[in-house]
Each structure stands twice: as structure tokens, then as C-alpha cells.
Enzyme design. Structure first.
Site, PDB file in Angstrom:
ATOM      1  N   HIS A  56     -23.249 -41.887 -22.168  1.00 13.46           N
ATOM      2  CA  HIS A  56     -21.921 -41.431 -22.590  1.00 13.46           C
ATOM      3  C   HIS A  56     -21.035 -41.391 -21.340  1.00 13.46           C
ATOM      4  CE1 HIS A  56     -23.355 -39.075 -26.399  1.00 13.46           C
ATOM      5  NE2 HIS A  56     -24.068 -40.170 -26.214  1.00 13.46           N
ATOM      6  N   GLU A  72     -18.666 -39.381 -20.442  1.00  6.15           N
ATOM      7  CA  GLU A  72     -18.465 -38.034 -19.896  1.00  6.15           C
ATOM      8  C   GLU A  72     -19.675 -37.601 -19.061  1.00  6.15           C
ATOM      9  OE1 GLU A  72     -16.700 -38.185 -24.110  1.00  6.15           O
ATOM     10  OE2 GLU A  72     -18.585 -38.784 -23.160  1.00  6.15           O
ATOM     11  N   CYS A 110     -19.373 -34.287 -26.390  1.00  7.22           N
ATOM     12  CA  CYS A 110     -20.431 -33.739 -27.243  1.00  7.22           C
ATOM     13  C   CYS A 110     -21.157 -32.627 -26.477  1.00  7.22           C
ATOM     14  CB  CYS A 110     -21.404 -34.857 -27.645  1.00  7.22           C
ATOM     15  SG  CYS A 110     -22.458 -35.439 -26.296  1.00  7.22           S
ATOM     16  N   CYS A 154     -22.944 -33.858 -23.248  1.00  6.34           N
ATOM     17  CA  CYS A 154     -22.011 -34.147 -22.153  1.00  6.34           C
ATOM     18  C   CYS A 154     -21.393 -32.863 -21.604  1.00  6.34           C
ATOM     19  CB  CYS A 154     -20.928 -35.099 -22.629  1.00  6.34           C
ATOM     20  SG  CYS A 154     -21.584 -36.734 -23.020  1.00  6.34           S
TER      21      CYS A 154
END
Length: 168
Positions: free
Chosen positions: A70, A72, A100, A103
Site C-alpha cells: 500500500h 501509505e 486502512c 497503514c
């Protein structure tokens, strides 16, 4: 949901408030579009310090076959490794979509000054048909990193509307 005024980001008494929020969020949305075009889900993020992008990433979960990719989380790890605590406190993550919980956990460790997102996790759940996360990024980051959003929501929503979520 309308677009929030980018000038309204933050409390108005921080140097982080003077950043070009709109431009940085647009770059994050461009990165999300690039991820989708490559075969990944549409998520993109940038790290900004002194109103300059210092790092950027886009989702690579599918193309690298790694659920941790991800943007992030990639940028949180990079910030924790490469930036001093003082530099991280002066850094903002602009991200196409609210981080999320996974993250947000990485971001808590990185302790950035602020996270600004365009599309909320509740909205992503509606696009994807997945359940809403039981905790939001602001819950995970409480007391460590300010979370602001949605900002430029309509623009961020267009990224998700253009993506074929039924293929996931």
C-alpha cells in the site's frame, strides 16, 4: 459530499496549513490512476515537507504480489527509516484515500505531522462492497498524527468511480 475548502485544512496556526493542499492531493490522485492503469487498485500518496514533495508511492499489491505494498505503508516505512523525528513532524502525507488500519499502524510509528485524504474508508467500502473498517485512521493515529479529510472529495471519488471494482 462536496469538496472541502483546501484552505480550511488544519487549524490555521501551523506551517502545515500553508501547503498547497489541492496540488498535492491531485498528485496523489494521479498516482492512484497510474496504479489502476498498471493493474493495481487505485491508491496513491505523496509525502510533503516545506510544501515540496519529498517522496511518492502508488499501490503495487497486485503487480508485486505483496499485500503490504500500500502506498501509505511504503511511505510510512520510508519516512521512519530516512527522516529524523523533527523532519517527520514537519511532513504531511497526502493520500487519495483514507489509510486502512494496517497503514495507519505504520503511520503511527512514523509520527508524521498530518495525513490529508480525499476519499474516506466508508466511501471505499461502498465502492468495493467490502465491509467498513472497524477502526478509522483517526482512531489509530489519535494523539500522534492529525488526520484531515475528506478534502477534494469529488475528485478523489472520480478515481474510484472510474476503476472496475467488480473485477477485484
Amino acid at each position: 459530499m462536496g469538496d472541502e475548502d483546501p484552505d480550511a485544512v488544519g487549524a490555521g496556526d501551523s506551517p502545515l496549513d500553508d501547503f498547497d493542499h489541492e496540488a498535492h492531493l491531485r498528485r496523489a490522485c494521479d498516482l492512484a490512476r497510474e496504479a489502476a492503469a498498471r493493474g493495481d487498485e487505485p491508491f496513491g500518496s505523496v509525502l510533503v515537507r516545506d510544501d515540496e514533495i519529498v517522496a511518492e508511492a502508488s499501490n503495487r499489491v497486485n503487480t508485486e504480489d505483496d499485500l503490504r505494498r500500500h502506498p501509505e505503508l511504503d511511505l510510512a516505512e520510508r519516512a521512519a527509516r530516512e527522516f529524523t523525528p523533527a523532519e517527520r513532524a514537519r511532513t504531511v502525507m497526502y493520500t487519495s484515500t483514507e489509510p486502512c488500519p494496517m497503514c495507519a499502524g505504520g503511520l503511527r510509528y512514523a509520527a508524521l505531522g498530518r495525513v490529508v485524504y480525499s476519499v474516506g474508508s466508508d466511501e471505499v467500502a461502498a465502492f468495493t462492497g467490502r465491509p467498513e473498517p472497524e477502526v478509522r485512521s483517526s482512531d489509530v493515529l489519535a494523539g500522534v498524527t492529525e488526520v484531515v479529510g475528506p478534502v477534494l472529495n469529488e475528485e478523489g471519488r472520480r478515481v474510484h468511480e472510474a476503476y472496475d471494482w467488480s473485477s477485484v
